[in-house]
Design a protein around this motif. Structure first.
Motif, short mmCIF file in Angstrom:
data_model
loop_
_atom_site.label_atom_id
_atom_site.label_comp_id
_atom_site.label_asym_id
_atom_site.label_seq_id
_atom_site.Cartn_x
_atom_site.Cartn_y
_atom_site.Cartn_z
N ILE A 6 -12.15 -17.86 4.47
CA ILE A 6 -11.18 -16.77 4.47
C ILE A 6 -9.86 -17.15 3.80
CG2 ILE A 6 -10.11 -17.22 6.71
CD1 ILE A 6 -11.09 -13.79 5.33
N THR A 9 -8.92 -15.45 0.28
CA THR A 9 -8.64 -14.02 0.43
C THR A 9 -7.34 -13.81 1.18
OG1 THR A 9 -11.00 -13.57 0.45
CG2 THR A 9 -9.56 -11.83 1.26
N HIS A 10 -7.11 -14.61 2.20
CA HIS A 10 -5.86 -14.50 2.94
C HIS A 10 -4.66 -14.74 2.02
CE1 HIS A 10 -2.76 -14.90 5.95
NE2 HIS A 10 -2.48 -16.09 5.46
N ARG A 14 -1.92 -11.88 1.44
CA ARG A 14 -0.99 -12.21 2.52
C ARG A 14 0.19 -11.24 2.63
NH1 ARG A 14 -0.37 -16.11 -1.30
NH2 ARG A 14 1.69 -16.35 -2.23
N ARG A 20 -7.52 -5.88 5.82
CA ARG A 20 -8.21 -6.44 6.98
C ARG A 20 -9.53 -7.06 6.53
NH1 ARG A 20 -3.89 -5.60 8.61
NH2 ARG A 20 -3.21 -4.23 10.26
N SER A 21 -9.86 -8.18 7.14
CA SER A 21 -11.14 -8.82 6.86
C SER A 21 -11.59 -9.53 8.12
CB SER A 21 -11.01 -9.82 5.71
OG SER A 21 -12.26 -10.42 5.45
N ASN A 76 -15.81 -8.51 1.83
CA ASN A 76 -15.01 -9.63 1.32
C ASN A 76 -15.92 -10.61 0.56
OD1 ASN A 76 -13.26 -11.68 0.83
ND2 ASN A 76 -12.50 -11.84 2.92
#
Length: 111
Positions: A6, A9-10, A14, A20-21, A76
């Protein structure tokens, strides 16, 4: 695997408070690609069709890159890619000789 999957993607989202994931698919990718590193010519059943693991891996990465760029299905795909990469890297850090094993297995599909 789930934490590493993650992170990219975060970092990308950010500042997007609406993004949301949630899920464990990145961790599943990590485990799957660790297995493919060990047994590249094993058979995986994909929608009940037998597919060599290495062929699945190439197709999966290609599709995930394409789908991540499309960003139209609320999945994602970046986490899938990061998880897959982490599964391989983690295994190679634990046992660097796996690189040679993988190349040998890849070059001798019937052996």
């Amino acid at each position: 695997g789930i934490v590493v999957a993650i992170v990219p993607t975060h970092m990308r989202h950010r500042h997007d408070r609406l993004y949301r994931s949630l899920g464990a698919s990145g961790a599943v990718s990590a485990v799957l690609f660790a297995y493919i590193l060990l047994q590249p010519w094993s058979t995986l059943l994909v929608f009940f069709l037998p597919v060599p693991a290495i062929i699945f891996a190439v197709a999966y990465v290609g599709y995930s890159v394409w789908a991540d760029r499309q960003a139209s299905d609320n999945i994602n795909h970046g986490a899938h890619l990061a998880g897959a990469a982490w599964g391989v890297v983690f295994m190679l850090v634990l046992e660097p000789r796996l690189a040679g094993h993988f190349l040998h297995a890849l070059l001798t599909p019937l052996g």
